[in-house]
Design a protein around this motif. Sequence first.
Motif, PDB file in Angstrom:
ATOM      1  N   VAL A  56       3.642  11.842  -0.421  1.00 42.53           N
ATOM      2  CA  VAL A  56       4.222  13.284  -0.619  1.00 42.53           C
ATOM      3  C   VAL A  56       5.530  13.009  -1.466  1.00 42.53           C
ATOM      4  CG1 VAL A  56       5.575  15.169   0.581  1.00 42.53           C
ATOM      5  CG2 VAL A  56       3.410  14.233   1.545  1.00 42.53           C
ATOM      6  N   SER A  57       6.364  11.994  -1.330  1.00 40.52           N
ATOM      7  CA  SER A  57       7.440  11.905  -2.250  1.00 40.52           C
ATOM      8  C   SER A  57       7.225  11.585  -3.494  1.00 40.52           C
ATOM      9  CB  SER A  57       8.213  10.611  -1.544  1.00 40.52           C
ATOM     10  OG  SER A  57       8.766  10.593  -0.335  1.00 40.52           O
ATOM     11  N   GLY A  58       6.071  10.953  -3.828  1.00 38.81           N
ATOM     12  CA  GLY A  58       5.821  10.985  -5.164  1.00 38.81           C
ATOM     13  C   GLY A  58       5.402  11.925  -6.078  1.00 38.81           C
ATOM     14  N   MET A  59       4.520  13.057  -5.368  1.00 38.13           N
ATOM     15  CA  MET A  59       3.826  14.136  -6.049  1.00 38.13           C
ATOM     16  C   MET A  59       4.989  14.895  -7.075  1.00 38.13           C
ATOM     17  SD  MET A  59       1.290  15.969  -3.167  1.00 38.13           S
ATOM     18  CE  MET A  59       0.772  17.105  -4.450  1.00 38.13           C
ATOM     19  N   PRO A  60       6.295  14.954  -6.638  1.00 35.89           N
ATOM     20  CA  PRO A  60       6.819  15.802  -7.517  1.00 35.89           C
ATOM     21  C   PRO A  60       7.500  15.214  -9.025  1.00 35.89           C
ATOM     22  CG  PRO A  60       7.942  15.985  -5.437  1.00 35.89           C
ATOM     23  CD  PRO A  60       6.936  14.933  -5.307  1.00 35.89           C
TER      24      PRO A  60
ATOM     25  N   ASN B 104       0.659  -1.320  -0.090  1.00 32.73           N
ATOM     26  CA  ASN B 104       0.001   0.148  -0.144  1.00 32.73           C
ATOM     27  C   ASN B 104       0.807   1.452  -0.141  1.00 32.73           C
ATOM     28  OD1 ASN B 104      -2.504  -1.329   0.069  1.00 32.73           O
ATOM     29  ND2 ASN B 104      -2.590  -1.548   2.304  1.00 32.73           N
ATOM     30  N   ALA B 105       2.157   1.279   0.640  1.00 32.35           N
ATOM     31  CA  ALA B 105       2.964   2.366   0.582  1.00 32.35           C
ATOM     32  C   ALA B 105       3.593   2.628  -0.730  1.00 32.35           C
ATOM     33  CB  ALA B 105       4.024   2.096   1.547  1.00 32.35           C
ATOM     34  N   ILE B 106       3.806   1.419  -1.426  1.00 25.13           N
ATOM     35  CA  ILE B 106       4.209   1.590  -2.741  1.00 25.13           C
ATOM     36  C   ILE B 106       3.125   2.207  -3.700  1.00 25.13           C
ATOM     37  CG2 ILE B 106       5.038   0.245  -4.906  1.00 25.13           C
ATOM     38  CD1 ILE B 106       6.458  -1.366  -2.985  1.00 25.13           C
ATOM     39  N   ALA B 107       1.951   1.849  -3.306  1.00 26.17           N
ATOM     40  CA  ALA B 107       0.781   2.212  -4.198  1.00 26.17           C
ATOM     41  C   ALA B 107       0.400   3.682  -3.984  1.00 26.17           C
ATOM     42  CB  ALA B 107      -0.735   1.349  -3.938  1.00 26.17           C
ATOM     43  N   ALA B 108       0.701   4.283  -2.561  1.00 22.71           N
ATOM     44  CA  ALA B 108       0.471   5.559  -2.239  1.00 22.71           C
ATOM     45  C   ALA B 108       1.527   6.394  -3.161  1.00 22.71           C
ATOM     46  CB  ALA B 108       0.932   5.894  -0.681  1.00 22.71           C
ATOM     47  N   TYR B 109       2.922   6.106  -3.170  1.00 26.37           N
ATOM     48  CA  TYR B 109       3.745   6.921  -3.916  1.00 26.37           C
ATOM     49  C   TYR B 109       3.212   7.121  -5.465  1.00 26.37           C
ATOM     50  CZ  TYR B 109       8.233   8.014  -6.364  1.00 26.37           C
ATOM     51  OH  TYR B 109       9.197   8.844  -6.854  1.00 26.37           O
ATOM     52  N   ALA B 110       2.735   5.849  -5.885  1.00 30.76           N
ATOM     53  CA  ALA B 110       2.497   5.981  -7.243  1.00 30.76           C
ATOM     54  C   ALA B 110       1.326   7.031  -7.749  1.00 30.76           C
ATOM     55  CB  ALA B 110       1.882   4.427  -7.616  1.00 30.76           C
ATOM     56  N   PHE B 111       0.274   6.939  -6.509  1.00 36.47           N
ATOM     57  CA  PHE B 111      -0.922   7.959  -6.630  1.00 36.47           C
ATOM     58  C   PHE B 111      -0.222   9.336  -6.248  1.00 36.47           C
ATOM     59  CE2 PHE B 111      -3.544   4.076  -5.491  1.00 36.47           C
ATOM     60  CZ  PHE B 111      -4.207   4.132  -6.854  1.00 36.47           C
ATOM     61  N   GLY B 112       0.556   9.236  -5.690  1.00 32.61           N
ATOM     62  CA  GLY B 112       1.356  10.976  -5.486  1.00 32.61           C
ATOM     63  C   GLY B 112       1.857  11.664  -6.680  1.00 32.61           C
ATOM     64  N   VAL B 113       2.355  10.471  -7.526  1.00 32.93           N
ATOM     65  CA  VAL B 113       2.877  10.895  -9.030  1.00 32.93           C
ATOM     66  C   VAL B 113       1.672  11.507  -9.791  1.00 32.93           C
ATOM     67  CG1 VAL B 113       4.297  10.055 -11.025  1.00 32.93           C
ATOM     68  CG2 VAL B 113       4.757   9.330  -8.854  1.00 32.93           C
ATOM     69  N   VAL B 114       0.516  10.596  -9.665  1.00 35.50           N
ATOM     70  CA  VAL B 114      -0.739  10.763 -10.498  1.00 35.50           C
ATOM     71  C   VAL B 114      -1.104  12.057 -10.209  1.00 35.50           C
ATOM     72  CG1 VAL B 114      -3.130  10.028 -11.181  1.00 35.50           C
ATOM     73  CG2 VAL B 114      -0.978   8.402 -11.054  1.00 35.50           C
ATOM     74  N   ILE B 115      -1.304  12.240  -8.851  1.00 32.13           N
ATOM     75  CA  ILE B 115      -2.114  13.922  -8.408  1.00 32.13           C
ATOM     76  C   ILE B 115      -1.095  15.026  -8.663  1.00 32.13           C
ATOM     77  CG2 ILE B 115      -2.663  15.056  -6.299  1.00 32.13           C
ATOM     78  CD1 ILE B 115      -4.590  12.687  -7.384  1.00 32.13           C
ATOM     79  N   GLY B 116       0.441  14.582  -8.701  1.00 29.74           N
ATOM     80  CA  GLY B 116       1.122  15.833  -8.878  1.00 29.74           C
ATOM     81  C   GLY B 116       1.638  16.053 -10.615  1.00 29.74           C
TER      82      GLY B 116
ATOM     83  N   ALA C 172       0.693   7.813 -15.840  1.00 28.96           N
ATOM     84  CA  ALA C 172       0.297   6.458 -16.336  1.00 28.96           C
ATOM     85  C   ALA C 172       1.141   5.204 -15.799  1.00 28.96           C
ATOM     86  CB  ALA C 172       0.157   6.637 -17.881  1.00 28.96           C
ATOM     87  N   LEU C 173       2.422   5.343 -15.632  1.00 24.15           N
ATOM     88  CA  LEU C 173       3.304   4.602 -15.686  1.00 24.15           C
ATOM     89  C   LEU C 173       3.201   4.019 -14.150  1.00 24.15           C
ATOM     90  CD1 LEU C 173       6.619   5.180 -17.876  1.00 24.15           C
ATOM     91  CD2 LEU C 173       4.557   3.641 -18.290  1.00 24.15           C
ATOM     92  N   ASN C 174       2.850   5.297 -13.265  1.00 19.39           N
ATOM     93  CA  ASN C 174       2.975   4.980 -11.735  1.00 19.39           C
ATOM     94  C   ASN C 174       1.421   4.491 -11.353  1.00 19.39           C
ATOM     95  OD1 ASN C 174       5.256   6.030 -10.010  1.00 19.39           O
ATOM     96  ND2 ASN C 174       5.358   7.275 -11.778  1.00 19.39           N
ATOM     97  N   VAL C 175       0.456   4.766 -12.292  1.00 19.75           N
ATOM     98  CA  VAL C 175      -0.657   4.132 -11.958  1.00 19.75           C
ATOM     99  C   VAL C 175      -0.361   2.480 -12.570  1.00 19.75           C
ATOM    100  CG1 VAL C 175      -3.148   3.427 -13.096  1.00 19.75           C
ATOM    101  CG2 VAL C 175      -2.359   5.964 -12.920  1.00 19.75           C
ATOM    102  N   ALA C 176       0.488   2.158 -13.385  1.00 21.56           N
ATOM    103  CA  ALA C 176       0.883   0.894 -13.540  1.00 21.56           C
ATOM    104  C   ALA C 176       1.697   0.211 -12.310  1.00 21.56           C
ATOM    105  CB  ALA C 176       1.613   0.830 -14.725  1.00 21.56           C
ATOM    106  N   ASN C 177       2.319   1.000 -11.630  1.00 18.35           N
ATOM    107  CA  ASN C 177       3.152   0.819 -10.495  1.00 18.35           C
ATOM    108  C   ASN C 177       2.093   0.369  -9.353  1.00 18.35           C
ATOM    109  OD1 ASN C 177       4.489   0.668  -8.178  1.00 18.35           O
ATOM    110  ND2 ASN C 177       5.612   2.619  -8.585  1.00 18.35           N
ATOM    111  N   ALA C 178       0.977   1.000  -9.162  1.00 14.97           N
ATOM    112  CA  ALA C 178      -0.072   0.806  -8.069  1.00 14.97           C
ATOM    113  C   ALA C 178      -0.629  -0.499  -8.425  1.00 14.97           C
ATOM    114  CB  ALA C 178      -0.954   1.968  -8.166  1.00 14.97           C
ATOM    115  N   ILE C 179      -1.268  -0.673  -9.742  1.00 13.98           N
ATOM    116  CA  ILE C 179      -2.151  -1.751 -10.182  1.00 13.98           C
ATOM    117  C   ILE C 179      -1.239  -2.944 -10.219  1.00 13.98           C
ATOM    118  CG2 ILE C 179      -3.219  -2.915 -12.278  1.00 13.98           C
ATOM    119  CD1 ILE C 179      -3.878   0.071 -13.174  1.00 13.98           C
ATOM    120  N   GLY C 180      -0.021  -2.735 -10.460  1.00 12.15           N
ATOM    121  CA  GLY C 180       0.847  -3.903 -10.793  1.00 12.15           C
ATOM    122  C   GLY C 180       1.300  -4.681  -9.050  1.00 12.15           C
TER     123      GLY C 180
END
Length: 406
Positions: free
Chosen positions: A122-126, A67-79, A353-361
């Motif tokens: 937060v780390s993923g947002m940038p 879930n922590a890895i997915a959280a990073y991925a969603f941060g990328v998507v939002i940011g 999109a690649l980080n959505v893939a991160n979360a989905i995978g």
Amino acid sequence: MLDKAYRGQCAAVTVHCTNEAERRKRGLTLFALALGSFCIGTSEFASMGILQLFSASLGIDLPTATNAIAAYAFGVVIGAPLVAARLNRRTLLLCLMGLFILGNVLSAVATDLGMFALARFVSGMPQGAYFGAGAVVASYIVGPGHAGKAFALVMTRLTVATIIGSPLATFLGQTLGWRNTYFTVAAVAGLAFLALWSWVPRTEALHGGPVVQELASLRRPAVWAMMLVAALGVASIFAVYTFIGPFVTDVATLDQAWVPIALALFGLGMTAGNLIGGRLADAYPARGLVVGFGSALVVLAVLAAGGGNVWVLLPALFGVGITMMIAIPTIQVRLTGFAPEAPTLMGAMNLAALNVANAIGAWAGSLTIAAGYGLLSAVWAGFGLTLLGLLVFALILPKAPQLAPA
């Protein structure tokens, strides 16, 4: 006559020195951008290498820890849409790197899964916005007509992070504790911040464009269709990469010292695939994606069936990296083709999109493992997602002539 010749020689020397100084400035700017890219890539992929370490420390099982890895991925998507901000690109890069440093410090001091997941978010947002803004600065530095080269310069450092940064960070986590992995990333990111501050030029030429123009491209169905293909098809990378540590230690029963080696092999495959895919994407409109996804399905099946054998596991990890990365440059080329007036935003959305893939995978792999199908079932989960992505791509071909194979 001699005086005239002397003046000519002096002028030539002056021009040479000026050119050397300009080349040096360009090199330092590109180095600053690359250092930031390297830090971001290391933070993302190292989390998967130390999955077992932080899950044990926080008292959670592996599927829950993803879930922590997915959280990073969603941060990328939002940011990612932050790249459309009207801020000067230099200012935007500094703000993004500051936010990245904060996220990694918070990751290092997290005491439970909730705080850790928030820190990873937060780390993923940038990430997406950084690569988009970095491509703009790199394009300005290398000159007009070289936007593709500029994007490649910024993106290549992400794949280099999978070869060097992630294995080193994993080794550091194994020897000095997983929290020191994030402290070290934050420290190096601090150096990147100083480099960006010192070497990215202060110029009005790097001011952001109209926000409406950039965001208008997101109204196009073809853009979202291509992002869906990316999110589904590339998910197998993360269904595998997330669990490389358990594959090595629990499935192949190797010592944990082999984990950084396995990560580096995967990264070498990704780097090689990126180079091959770049050439295919330039030469053919769709073949890179079809070849990449199709060959990845074969390698994934081999890995899922024989990953318990080290002589199958290690070559297959390299194979997954190279085959999946062959497809990604084609995705970027197609996205830019659908919205040529917003290449920066398309670069950021590609990373989203690649980080959505991160979360989905990671999510799909954790589901099959939690259901009791074994660790290698995560590979079959990735296989299914890549197959689905390839099918979606085939379905949209007739409706998007730009995607038709050459």
